[in-house]
Design a protein around this motif. Structure first.
Motif, PDB file in Angstrom:
ATOM      1  N   VAL A   1       0.836  -1.201   0.000  1.00 12.67           N
ATOM      2  CA  VAL A   1       0.000   0.000   0.000  1.00 12.67           C
ATOM      3  C   VAL A   1       0.870   1.249   0.000  1.00 12.67           C
ATOM      4  CG1 VAL A   1      -1.643   1.341   1.364  1.00 12.67           C
ATOM      5  CG2 VAL A   1      -1.996  -1.104   1.047  1.00 12.67           C
ATOM      6  N   ILE A   2       1.897   1.271   0.826  1.00  9.39           N
ATOM      7  CA  ILE A   2       2.791   2.431   0.892  1.00  9.39           C
ATOM      8  C   ILE A   2       3.499   2.630  -0.448  1.00  9.39           C
ATOM      9  CG2 ILE A   2       4.904   3.321   1.957  1.00  9.39           C
ATOM     10  CD1 ILE A   2       3.949   2.039   4.578  1.00  9.39           C
ATOM     11  N   MET A   3       3.973   1.523  -1.034  1.00  4.48           N
ATOM     12  CA  MET A   3       4.638   1.630  -2.337  1.00  4.48           C
ATOM     13  C   MET A   3       3.665   2.121  -3.406  1.00  4.48           C
ATOM     14  SD  MET A   3       7.122  -1.735  -2.249  1.00  4.48           S
ATOM     15  CE  MET A   3       7.243  -1.792  -4.008  1.00  4.48           C
ATOM     16  N   GLY A   4       2.419   1.690  -3.341  1.00  3.39           N
ATOM     17  CA  GLY A   4       1.410   2.152  -4.288  1.00  3.39           C
ATOM     18  C   GLY A   4       1.144   3.634  -4.167  1.00  3.39           C
ATOM     19  N   ILE A   5       1.044   4.122  -2.933  1.00  3.95           N
ATOM     20  CA  ILE A   5       0.820   5.548  -2.708  1.00  3.95           C
ATOM     21  C   ILE A   5       2.001   6.363  -3.238  1.00  3.95           C
ATOM     22  CG2 ILE A   5       0.640   7.313  -0.908  1.00  3.95           C
ATOM     23  CD1 ILE A   5      -1.004   5.256   0.698  1.00  3.95           C
ATOM     24  N   VAL A   6       3.209   5.885  -2.979  1.00  3.43           N
ATOM     25  CA  VAL A   6       4.401   6.571  -3.471  1.00  3.43           C
ATOM     26  C   VAL A   6       4.400   6.614  -4.995  1.00  3.43           C
ATOM     27  CG1 VAL A   6       6.915   6.439  -3.623  1.00  3.43           C
ATOM     28  CG2 VAL A   6       5.790   6.111  -1.431  1.00  3.43           C
ATOM     29  N   LEU A   7       4.052   5.512  -5.637  1.00  4.51           N
ATOM     30  CA  LEU A   7       4.026   5.477  -7.099  1.00  4.51           C
ATOM     31  C   LEU A   7       2.949   6.400  -7.677  1.00  4.51           C
ATOM     32  CD1 LEU A   7       4.648   1.707  -7.841  1.00  4.51           C
ATOM     33  CD2 LEU A   7       6.185   3.627  -8.273  1.00  4.51           C
ATOM     34  N   VAL A   8       1.809   6.496  -7.009  1.00  2.88           N
ATOM     35  CA  VAL A   8       0.758   7.411  -7.467  1.00  2.88           C
ATOM     36  C   VAL A   8       1.232   8.857  -7.365  1.00  2.88           C
ATOM     37  CG1 VAL A   8      -1.523   8.324  -6.889  1.00  2.88           C
ATOM     38  CG2 VAL A   8      -1.175   5.871  -7.031  1.00  2.88           C
ATOM     39  N   ILE A   9       1.877   9.198  -6.260  1.00  2.16           N
ATOM     40  CA  ILE A   9       2.393  10.564  -6.086  1.00  2.16           C
ATOM     41  C   ILE A   9       3.436  10.879  -7.143  1.00  2.16           C
ATOM     42  CG2 ILE A   9       3.742  12.049  -4.551  1.00  2.16           C
ATOM     43  CD1 ILE A   9       2.287  10.671  -2.212  1.00  2.16           C
ATOM     44  N   ILE A  10       4.329   9.935  -7.401  1.00  2.00           N
ATOM     45  CA  ILE A  10       5.353  10.141  -8.433  1.00  2.00           C
ATOM     46  C   ILE A  10       4.700  10.291  -9.799  1.00  2.00           C
ATOM     47  CG2 ILE A  10       7.258   9.029  -9.669  1.00  2.00           C
ATOM     48  CD1 ILE A  10       8.118   7.842  -6.968  1.00  2.00           C
ATOM     49  N   GLY A  11       3.710   9.470 -10.084  1.00  2.00           N
ATOM     50  CA  GLY A  11       3.024   9.543 -11.372  1.00  2.00           C
ATOM     51  C   GLY A  11       2.303  10.865 -11.579  1.00  2.00           C
ATOM     52  N   LEU A  12       1.662  11.378 -10.532  1.00  4.01           N
ATOM     53  CA  LEU A  12       0.947  12.648 -10.658  1.00  4.01           C
ATOM     54  C   LEU A  12       1.891  13.832 -10.800  1.00  4.01           C
ATOM     55  CD1 LEU A  12      -1.881  12.138  -8.008  1.00  4.01           C
ATOM     56  CD2 LEU A  12      -2.108  12.151 -10.506  1.00  4.01           C
ATOM     57  N   SER A  13       3.045  13.746 -10.166  1.00  2.00           N
ATOM     58  CA  SER A  13       3.976  14.872 -10.226  1.00  2.00           C
ATOM     59  C   SER A  13       4.955  14.771 -11.395  1.00  2.00           C
ATOM     60  CB  SER A  13       4.741  14.977  -8.909  1.00  2.00           C
ATOM     61  OG  SER A  13       5.548  13.834  -8.731  1.00  2.00           O
ATOM     62  N   TRP A  14       4.896  13.706 -12.159  1.00  4.69           N
ATOM     63  CA  TRP A  14       5.861  13.491 -13.231  1.00  4.69           C
ATOM     64  C   TRP A  14       5.822  14.613 -14.276  1.00  4.69           C
ATOM     65  CZ3 TRP A  14       9.809  10.358 -13.154  1.00  4.69           C
ATOM     66  CH2 TRP A  14      10.521  10.153 -14.327  1.00  4.69           C
ATOM     67  N   SER A  15       4.652  15.166 -14.552  1.00  4.67           N
ATOM     68  CA  SER A  15       4.554  16.212 -15.571  1.00  4.67           C
ATOM     69  C   SER A  15       5.200  17.523 -15.119  1.00  4.67           C
ATOM     70  CB  SER A  15       3.096  16.449 -15.937  1.00  4.67           C
ATOM     71  OG  SER A  15       2.384  16.893 -14.809  1.00  4.67           O
ATOM     72  N   PHE A  16       5.385  17.693 -13.805  1.00  8.22           N
ATOM     73  CA  PHE A  16       5.990  18.925 -13.303  1.00  8.22           C
ATOM     74  C   PHE A  16       7.503  18.827 -13.156  1.00  8.22           C
ATOM     75  CE2 PHE A  16       1.668  18.859 -11.489  1.00  8.22           C
ATOM     76  CZ  PHE A  16       1.178  19.973 -12.142  1.00  8.22           C
ATOM     77  N   ILE A  17       8.039  17.614 -13.159  1.00 12.32           N
ATOM     78  CA  ILE A  17       9.468  17.426 -12.958  1.00 12.32           C
ATOM     79  C   ILE A  17      10.231  18.066 -14.119  1.00 12.32           C
ATOM     80  CG2 ILE A  17      11.318  15.712 -12.762  1.00 12.32           C
ATOM     81  CD1 ILE A  17       9.538  15.745 -10.331  1.00 12.32           C
ATOM     82  N   GLY A  18      11.180  18.892 -13.816  1.00  7.00           N
ATOM     83  CA  GLY A  18      12.008  19.519 -14.827  1.00  7.00           C
ATOM     84  C   GLY A  18      11.442  20.805 -15.398  1.00  7.00           C
ATOM     85  N   LYS A  19      10.266  21.210 -14.935  1.00  5.46           N
ATOM     86  CA  LYS A  19       9.656  22.428 -15.458  1.00  5.46           C
ATOM     87  C   LYS A  19       9.420  23.452 -14.357  1.00  5.46           C
ATOM     88  CE  LYS A  19       7.241  19.780 -18.949  1.00  5.46           C
ATOM     89  NZ  LYS A  19       5.960  19.338 -19.442  1.00  5.46           N
ATOM     90  N   LEU A  20      10.095  23.295 -13.246  1.00  7.38           N
ATOM     91  CA  LEU A  20       9.885  24.205 -12.130  1.00  7.38           C
ATOM     92  C   LEU A  20      10.659  25.504 -12.328  1.00  7.38           C
ATOM     93  CD1 LEU A  20      10.206  21.672  -9.176  1.00  7.38           C
ATOM     94  CD2 LEU A  20       8.125  22.687 -10.072  1.00  7.38           C
TER      95      LEU A  20
END
Length: 65
Positions: A8-27
């Motif tokens: 469950v913890i790994m799933g939550i972490v992967l969801v957070i990473i997936g949602l923030s992936w579009s913002f990575i590198g564009k800050l």
């Protein structure tokens, strides 16, 4: 800690990473130099944000041990 909780913890972490992936590198604060055919990229703010997020994740995981 049982295996289900870890999944469950790994799933939550992967969801957070997936949602923030579009913002990575564009800050704002990430530095990009372009000159001719060469591009140099310094993701300073992105590195700081990733460091803070990982620190929080490891802190939370450490609290449940």
């Amino acid at each position: 800690m049982d295996f289900g909780r870890i999944l469950v913890i790994m799933g939550i972490v992967l969801v957070i990473i997936g949602l923030s992936w579009s913002f990575i590198g564009k800050l704002p604060g990430d530095i990009t130099f372009k000159k001719g055919n060469t591009t140099v990229y310094f993701p300073i703010v992105t590195s700081i944000v990733i460091s803070i997020i990982l620190s929080l994740i490891f802190f939370i995981i450490g609290r449940f041990r």
